[in-house]
Design an enzyme around this catalytic site. Sequence first.
Site, PDB file in Angstrom:
ATOM      1  N   GLY A  51     -10.529  -4.248  -6.611  1.00  0.00           N
ATOM      2  CA  GLY A  51      -9.162  -4.254  -6.105  1.00  0.00           C
ATOM      3  C   GLY A  51      -8.893  -5.543  -5.353  1.00  0.00           C
ATOM      4  O   GLY A  51      -9.819  -6.181  -4.841  1.00  0.00           O
ATOM      5  N   GLN A 105      -4.586 -11.177   0.286  1.00  0.00           N
ATOM      6  CA  GLN A 105      -5.941 -11.718   0.159  1.00  0.00           C
ATOM      7  C   GLN A 105      -5.966 -13.039  -0.610  1.00  0.00           C
ATOM      8  O   GLN A 105      -6.964 -13.743  -0.592  1.00  0.00           O
ATOM      9  CB  GLN A 105      -6.867 -10.713  -0.528  1.00  0.00           C
ATOM     10  N   CYS A 115     -15.267  -5.528   0.802  1.00  0.00           N
ATOM     11  CA  CYS A 115     -13.985  -6.219   0.689  1.00  0.00           C
ATOM     12  C   CYS A 115     -14.235  -7.667   0.285  1.00  0.00           C
ATOM     13  O   CYS A 115     -15.117  -8.323   0.838  1.00  0.00           O
ATOM     14  CB  CYS A 115     -13.261  -6.150   2.035  1.00  0.00           C
ATOM     15  N   LEU A 116     -13.449  -8.151  -0.670  1.00  0.00           N
ATOM     16  CA  LEU A 116     -13.612  -9.538  -1.118  1.00  0.00           C
ATOM     17  C   LEU A 116     -13.292 -10.532  -0.004  1.00  0.00           C
ATOM     18  O   LEU A 116     -13.757 -11.670  -0.041  1.00  0.00           O
ATOM     19  CB  LEU A 116     -12.737  -9.805  -2.344  1.00  0.00           C
ATOM     20  N   HIS A 138      -7.460   1.544   0.203  1.00  0.00           N
ATOM     21  CA  HIS A 138      -8.008   0.306   0.790  1.00  0.00           C
ATOM     22  C   HIS A 138      -7.038  -0.852   0.561  1.00  0.00           C
ATOM     23  O   HIS A 138      -6.740  -1.619   1.478  1.00  0.00           O
ATOM     24  CB  HIS A 138      -9.376   0.030   0.143  1.00  0.00           C
ATOM     25  N   GLU A 139      -6.512  -0.969  -0.667  1.00  0.00           N
ATOM     26  CA  GLU A 139      -5.608  -2.081  -0.992  1.00  0.00           C
ATOM     27  C   GLU A 139      -4.248  -1.921  -0.314  1.00  0.00           C
ATOM     28  O   GLU A 139      -3.656  -2.902   0.146  1.00  0.00           O
ATOM     29  CB  GLU A 139      -5.452  -2.235  -2.508  1.00  0.00           C
ATOM     30  N   HIS A 193      -4.428  -3.166   3.082  1.00  0.00           N
ATOM     31  CA  HIS A 193      -4.266  -4.631   3.142  1.00  0.00           C
ATOM     32  C   HIS A 193      -2.784  -4.997   3.245  1.00  0.00           C
ATOM     33  O   HIS A 193      -2.420  -5.908   3.977  1.00  0.00           O
ATOM     34  CB  HIS A 193      -4.842  -5.303   1.889  1.00  0.00           C
TER      35      HIS A 193
END
Length: 173
Positions: free
Chosen positions: A46, A51, A95-96, A137-138, A141
Amino acid sequence: MALRRIVLHPDPRLKKAATPVASVTDDLRRLADDMLETMYDAPGIGLAAPQVAVMDRLLVMDCAKEDDATPEPMVLINPEVVWTSEDRNVYEEGCLSIPDHYAEVERPKEVEVTWMGLDGKTQCERFDGLWATCVQHEIDHLDGKLFIDYLKPLKRQMITRKMQKLKREMARG
């Protein structure tokens, strides 16, 4: 399509709420394509627009992870959770924007989400398991919230300090 640079924590953009998207444009379609390419390249399941330093309410995800699985890329514009189950699930999240750090986070096991697709039409789907965790989660963000915000302050501060050190080392190159 182009790979985008992923913003690393701590960065003030990751703590700001993203702006709703008014309409689907060619630029937005290009952004979605770039984000999917960036997510797959990372690799991740994701990615939210903040991000990649774009403050629009847009996320991409694909939780079909098995090696022989057919990719199931999804693009969600202005996603909104409209229902959550009382049942909870705990997943070890990463997380990226916070590479190499993982922690268990408890979230609703199932969620129903509405969003606008790239065709401009409203869609609604119920997600469970990893898909439910990922979409929540996304969406976090997009609201300026990170998975580490669910952790105890000491663990959160430890991860933040390690990320600050990593960013300093990367800056020195």
